[in-house]
Design an enzyme around this catalytic site. Sequence first.
Site, PDB file in Angstrom:
ATOM      1  N   ASN A   1       0.805  -1.227   0.000  1.00  0.00           N
ATOM      2  CA  ASN A   1       0.000   0.000   0.000  1.00  0.00           C
ATOM      3  C   ASN A   1       0.839   1.280   0.000  1.00  0.00           C
ATOM      4  O   ASN A   1       0.360   2.330  -0.420  1.00  0.00           O
ATOM      5  CB  ASN A   1      -0.921  -0.034   1.228  1.00  0.00           C
ATOM      6  CG  ASN A   1      -1.532   1.312   1.525  1.00  0.00           C
ATOM      7  OD1 ASN A   1      -2.502   1.727   0.889  1.00  0.00           O
ATOM      8  ND2 ASN A   1      -0.966   2.042   2.490  1.00  0.00           N
TER       9      ASN A   1
ATOM     10  N   TYR B   1       3.398   9.416 -10.837  1.00  0.00           N
ATOM     11  CA  TYR B   1       2.416   8.616 -10.082  1.00  0.00           C
ATOM     12  C   TYR B   1       1.661   7.686 -11.029  1.00  0.00           C
ATOM     13  O   TYR B   1       1.507   6.482 -10.760  1.00  0.00           O
ATOM     14  CB  TYR B   1       1.447   9.568  -9.376  1.00  0.00           C
ATOM     15  CG  TYR B   1       0.413   8.875  -8.517  1.00  0.00           C
ATOM     16  CD1 TYR B   1       0.727   8.462  -7.232  1.00  0.00           C
ATOM     17  CD2 TYR B   1      -0.878   8.652  -8.988  1.00  0.00           C
ATOM     18  CE1 TYR B   1      -0.230   7.833  -6.423  1.00  0.00           C
ATOM     19  CE2 TYR B   1      -1.829   8.028  -8.198  1.00  0.00           C
ATOM     20  CZ  TYR B   1      -1.503   7.624  -6.919  1.00  0.00           C
ATOM     21  OH  TYR B   1      -2.444   7.000  -6.132  1.00  0.00           O
TER      22      TYR B   1
ATOM     23  N   SER C   1       3.787   4.890 -12.216  1.00  0.00           N
ATOM     24  CA  SER C   1       4.025   3.909 -11.142  1.00  0.00           C
ATOM     25  C   SER C   1       2.813   2.997 -10.959  1.00  0.00           C
ATOM     26  O   SER C   1       2.953   1.801 -10.716  1.00  0.00           O
ATOM     27  CB  SER C   1       4.371   4.619  -9.824  1.00  0.00           C
ATOM     28  OG  SER C   1       3.230   5.203  -9.219  1.00  0.00           O
TER      29      SER C   1
HETATM   30  P1  NDP Z   1      -1.158   8.465   2.781  1.00  0.00           P
HETATM   31  O1  NDP Z   1      -0.198   9.533   2.400  1.00  0.00           O
HETATM   32  O2  NDP Z   1      -2.108   8.705   3.882  1.00  0.00           O
HETATM   33  O3  NDP Z   1      -0.345   7.138   3.137  1.00  0.00           O
HETATM   34  C1  NDP Z   1       0.818   6.771   2.478  1.00  0.00           C
HETATM   35  C2  NDP Z   1       1.563   5.800   3.353  1.00  0.00           C
HETATM   36  O4  NDP Z   1       2.731   5.367   2.665  1.00  0.00           O
HETATM   37  C3  NDP Z   1       2.013   6.421   4.679  1.00  0.00           C
HETATM   38  O5  NDP Z   1       1.673   5.534   5.718  1.00  0.00           O
HETATM   39  C4  NDP Z   1       3.518   6.516   4.534  1.00  0.00           C
HETATM   40  O6  NDP Z   1       4.120   6.283   5.792  1.00  0.00           O
HETATM   41  C5  NDP Z   1       3.798   5.372   3.588  1.00  0.00           C
HETATM   42  N1  NDP Z   1       5.068   5.495   2.906  1.00  0.00           N
HETATM   43  C6  NDP Z   1       5.467   6.468   2.059  1.00  0.00           C
HETATM   44  N2  NDP Z   1       6.734   6.250   1.684  1.00  0.00           N
HETATM   45  C7  NDP Z   1       7.141   5.108   2.310  1.00  0.00           C
HETATM   46  C8  NDP Z   1       8.340   4.365   2.337  1.00  0.00           C
HETATM   47  N3  NDP Z   1       9.420   4.752   1.639  1.00  0.00           N
HETATM   48  N4  NDP Z   1       8.402   3.240   3.084  1.00  0.00           N
HETATM   49  C9  NDP Z   1       7.326   2.848   3.811  1.00  0.00           C
HETATM   50  N5  NDP Z   1       6.155   3.508   3.826  1.00  0.00           N
HETATM   51  C10 NDP Z   1       6.080   4.622   3.086  1.00  0.00           C
HETATM   52  O7  NDP Z   1      -1.914   8.067   1.427  1.00  0.00           O
HETATM   53  P2  NDP Z   1      -3.205   7.169   1.144  1.00  0.00           P
HETATM   54  O8  NDP Z   1      -3.583   6.380   2.328  1.00  0.00           O
HETATM   55  O9  NDP Z   1      -4.219   8.025   0.513  1.00  0.00           O
HETATM   56  O10 NDP Z   1      -2.656   6.187   0.012  1.00  0.00           O
HETATM   57  C11 NDP Z   1      -2.265   4.856   0.272  1.00  0.00           C
HETATM   58  C12 NDP Z   1      -2.097   4.138  -1.062  1.00  0.00           C
HETATM   59  O11 NDP Z   1      -3.332   4.152  -1.758  1.00  0.00           O
HETATM   60  C13 NDP Z   1      -1.077   4.782  -1.980  1.00  0.00           C
HETATM   61  O12 NDP Z   1      -0.365   3.781  -2.683  1.00  0.00           O
HETATM   62  C14 NDP Z   1      -1.941   5.584  -2.935  1.00  0.00           C
HETATM   63  O13 NDP Z   1      -1.319   5.782  -4.178  1.00  0.00           O
HETATM   64  C15 NDP Z   1      -3.138   4.655  -3.058  1.00  0.00           C
HETATM   65  N6  NDP Z   1      -4.348   5.322  -3.512  1.00  0.00           N
HETATM   66  C16 NDP Z   1      -4.980   6.237  -2.703  1.00  0.00           C
HETATM   67  C17 NDP Z   1      -6.144   6.856  -3.143  1.00  0.00           C
HETATM   68  C18 NDP Z   1      -6.898   7.847  -2.306  1.00  0.00           C
HETATM   69  O14 NDP Z   1      -7.843   8.443  -2.818  1.00  0.00           O
HETATM   70  N7  NDP Z   1      -6.545   8.052  -1.040  1.00  0.00           N
HETATM   71  C19 NDP Z   1      -6.694   6.567  -4.482  1.00  0.00           C
HETATM   72  C20 NDP Z   1      -5.953   5.597  -5.228  1.00  0.00           C
HETATM   73  C21 NDP Z   1      -4.825   4.990  -4.745  1.00  0.00           C
HETATM   74  P3  NDP Z   1       5.484   6.947   6.343  1.00  0.00           P
HETATM   75  O15 NDP Z   1       5.541   8.338   5.789  1.00  0.00           O
HETATM   76  O16 NDP Z   1       5.282   6.900   7.833  1.00  0.00           O
HETATM   77  O17 NDP Z   1       6.572   6.053   5.897  1.00  0.00           O
END
Ligand code: NDP
Length: 256
Positions: A93, A160, A163
Amino acid sequence: MNDLFDLTGQVAIVTGASSGLGAHFAETLAQAGAKVAIGARRVDRLAALAEKIVGSGGTALPVELDVTDAASVADAIQTAHGALGPISILVNNAGIPSAGRAIEMEESEWDAVLDTNLKGAWLMAREVGSHMVAHETAGRIINIASIIGVGTAAKRVLAYSVSKAGMVSLTESLALELAGNGICVNAIAPGYIETELNSGFLQSSAGQRIATRVPIGRFGETRDLDGVLLMLAGPAARYVTGSVVTVDGGLSLSTL
Ligand code: NDP
């Protein structure tokens, strides 16, 4: 029939569990009976989530994890396995957004987005996949893609979008390679799902203009993903692999 969605005895690892969808996925899997390792870089937030899950009767283990770093990935899997047992569910995720016009984007932004969203997912799948094969686990890998990059393009999100298109290809290739080991690999392609990070924009007038284009008439809530997540994580998906399930209220069908 309810056993189709029962995850009792399963061990899951969710990446990007410190906020948004990942935190919700972890809670949902724990409620269904799985022991859940929750990974991200912000360990303070993971500790708070683990406390919440444990307080509700579940099992959760915070693990520091940077998905762009192969050593961190290997350490996190080893820690989760040591504490919870063999891993049977991976939710890939973790993801970061990109912004700006393609012709102006910095190379560093391309690298960060592709490294996190795509290479990170492969590093996790490589480690967890080989772990599942070694333990002869009929596991599940669930990749979080997006409607962007999957038949839907958008401006100012090139890295994005690429990816997430790659995430679909990753899903299909892994599904083919791991089917013989009983491991099912699928993707969820969400539309706009309201989280703490995007709710300001989604509630703004610009956001509300997008909402009017969603055939179901609203943005998604995190719980709108629960059914597909549980289906792909458990026994219900035993003959489902290489699929991308769209959860977007019909938005990707709407061209006008
Ligand atoms: P958030 O920004 O709330 O969450 C992203 C998460 O990714 C955070 O917990 C962050 O944690 C983690 N993260 C980022 N970089 C790293 C890393 N290098 N290693 C480990 N963890 C990492 O975004 P969303 O919850 O909205 O999105 C979650 C997923 O869902 C993503 O892949 C997004 O593309 C996808 N998505 C979301 C949509 C939406 O409408 N919300 C729609 C479509 C897809 P930390 O910074 O603590 O490491």
